[in-house]
Design a protein around this motif. Structure first.
Motif, PDB file in Angstrom:
ATOM      1  N   GLY A   1     -47.938  40.840 -25.414  1.00  7.64           N
ATOM      2  CA  GLY A   1     -47.184  41.409 -26.531  1.00  7.64           C
ATOM      3  C   GLY A   1     -46.908  42.879 -26.294  1.00  7.64           C
ATOM      4  N   ASP A   2     -46.007  43.429 -27.062  1.00  7.34           N
ATOM      5  CA  ASP A   2     -45.694  44.846 -26.985  1.00  7.34           C
ATOM      6  C   ASP A   2     -46.482  45.585 -28.055  1.00  7.34           C
ATOM      7  OD1 ASP A   2     -43.812  44.593 -24.921  1.00  7.34           O
ATOM      8  OD2 ASP A   2     -42.257  44.037 -26.354  1.00  7.34           O
ATOM      9  N   VAL A   3     -47.181  46.640 -27.660  1.00  6.11           N
ATOM     10  CA  VAL A   3     -47.939  47.464 -28.595  1.00  6.11           C
ATOM     11  C   VAL A   3     -47.090  48.687 -28.910  1.00  6.11           C
ATOM     12  CG1 VAL A   3     -50.062  48.756 -28.981  1.00  6.11           C
ATOM     13  CG2 VAL A   3     -50.111  46.678 -27.605  1.00  6.11           C
ATOM     14  N   LEU A   4     -46.801  48.880 -30.190  1.00  6.65           N
ATOM     15  CA  LEU A   4     -45.967  49.988 -30.635  1.00  6.65           C
ATOM     16  C   LEU A   4     -46.824  50.987 -31.392  1.00  6.65           C
ATOM     17  CD1 LEU A   4     -43.071  47.815 -32.035  1.00  6.65           C
ATOM     18  CD2 LEU A   4     -43.257  48.785 -29.750  1.00  6.65           C
ATOM     19  N   PHE A   5     -46.737  52.255 -31.016  1.00  2.95           N
ATOM     20  CA  PHE A   5     -47.505  53.301 -31.682  1.00  2.95           C
ATOM     21  C   PHE A   5     -46.805  54.635 -31.490  1.00  2.95           C
ATOM     22  CE2 PHE A   5     -49.068  52.906 -27.404  1.00  2.95           C
ATOM     23  CZ  PHE A   5     -49.236  54.212 -26.973  1.00  2.95           C
ATOM     24  N   PHE A   6     -47.212  55.627 -32.256  1.00  2.00           N
ATOM     25  CA  PHE A   6     -46.656  56.972 -32.160  1.00  2.00           C
ATOM     26  C   PHE A   6     -47.532  57.795 -31.222  1.00  2.00           C
ATOM     27  CE2 PHE A   6     -45.072  55.548 -36.249  1.00  2.00           C
ATOM     28  CZ  PHE A   6     -43.752  55.955 -36.192  1.00  2.00           C
ATOM     29  N   ASP A   7     -46.991  58.145 -30.050  1.00  2.00           N
ATOM     30  CA  ASP A   7     -47.732  59.008 -29.140  1.00  2.00           C
ATOM     31  C   ASP A   7     -47.384  60.472 -29.421  1.00  2.00           C
ATOM     32  OD1 ASP A   7     -45.162  59.074 -28.177  1.00  2.00           O
ATOM     33  OD2 ASP A   7     -45.658  58.481 -26.137  1.00  2.00           O
ATOM     34  N   LYS A   8     -47.887  61.362 -28.614  1.00  2.46           N
ATOM     35  CA  LYS A   8     -47.708  62.792 -28.857  1.00  2.46           C
ATOM     36  C   LYS A   8     -46.240  63.198 -28.865  1.00  2.46           C
ATOM     37  CE  LYS A   8     -49.278  67.273 -27.165  1.00  2.46           C
ATOM     38  NZ  LYS A   8     -50.111  67.952 -26.162  1.00  2.46           N
TER      39      LYS A   8
ATOM     40  N   TYR B   1     -50.879  51.106 -35.334  1.00  3.57           N
ATOM     41  CA  TYR B   1     -50.126  50.474 -34.253  1.00  3.57           C
ATOM     42  C   TYR B   1     -49.745  49.066 -34.683  1.00  3.57           C
ATOM     43  CZ  TYR B   1     -54.320  47.841 -32.960  1.00  3.57           C
ATOM     44  OH  TYR B   1     -55.411  47.006 -32.958  1.00  3.57           O
ATOM     45  N   ALA B   2     -48.741  48.530 -34.013  1.00  2.00           N
ATOM     46  CA  ALA B   2     -48.296  47.160 -34.285  1.00  2.00           C
ATOM     47  C   ALA B   2     -48.190  46.418 -32.963  1.00  2.00           C
ATOM     48  CB  ALA B   2     -46.950  47.160 -34.987  1.00  2.00           C
TER      49      ALA B   2
ATOM     50  N   GLY C   1     -40.004  39.130 -31.269  1.00  2.00           N
ATOM     51  CA  GLY C   1     -39.841  40.178 -32.262  1.00  2.00           C
ATOM     52  C   GLY C   1     -40.680  39.994 -33.511  1.00  2.00           C
ATOM     53  N   ARG C   2     -41.544  38.993 -33.511  1.00  2.00           N
ATOM     54  CA  ARG C   2     -42.415  38.760 -34.665  1.00  2.00           C
ATOM     55  C   ARG C   2     -43.649  39.664 -34.586  1.00  2.00           C
ATOM     56  NH1 ARG C   2     -42.824  32.400 -34.163  1.00  2.00           N
ATOM     57  NH2 ARG C   2     -43.183  33.146 -32.067  1.00  2.00           N
ATOM     58  N   ILE C   3     -44.056  40.181 -35.726  1.00  2.00           N
ATOM     59  CA  ILE C   3     -45.239  41.035 -35.784  1.00  2.00           C
ATOM     60  C   ILE C   3     -46.482  40.159 -35.738  1.00  2.00           C
ATOM     61  CG2 ILE C   3     -46.537  42.668 -37.189  1.00  2.00           C
ATOM     62  CD1 ILE C   3     -43.844  43.608 -38.321  1.00  2.00           C
TER      63      ILE C   3
END
Length: 60
Positions: A6-13, A38-39, A45-47
């Motif tokens: 899966g793809d891990v989505l998060f806010f980096d610096k 993170y998601a 495209g499903r969470i």
């Protein structure tokens, strides 16, 4: 970043810096808790899950 199918989505610096530039520092402080999440999204495209980050993600 891709992990375990899966793809891990998060806010980096760099993403936080872009948000600060676009929204301003006060708005960024107000949503700081939401930025520590993170998601995981599958190939369709499903969470799969959303959670708070407790540890730093290690990049390969």
């Amino acid at each position: 970043m891709r992990r375990r199918g899966g793809d891990v989505l998060f806010f980096d610096k760099s993403a936080r810096q872009r948000l600060c530039r676009d929204l301003g520092s006060q708005a960024l402080r107000r949503c700081a808790k939401a930025l520590a999440c993170y998601a995981v999204v599958d190939d369709n495209g499903r969470i799969i899950t959303v959670a708070h980050r407790r540890f730093r993600f290690k990049r390969p």
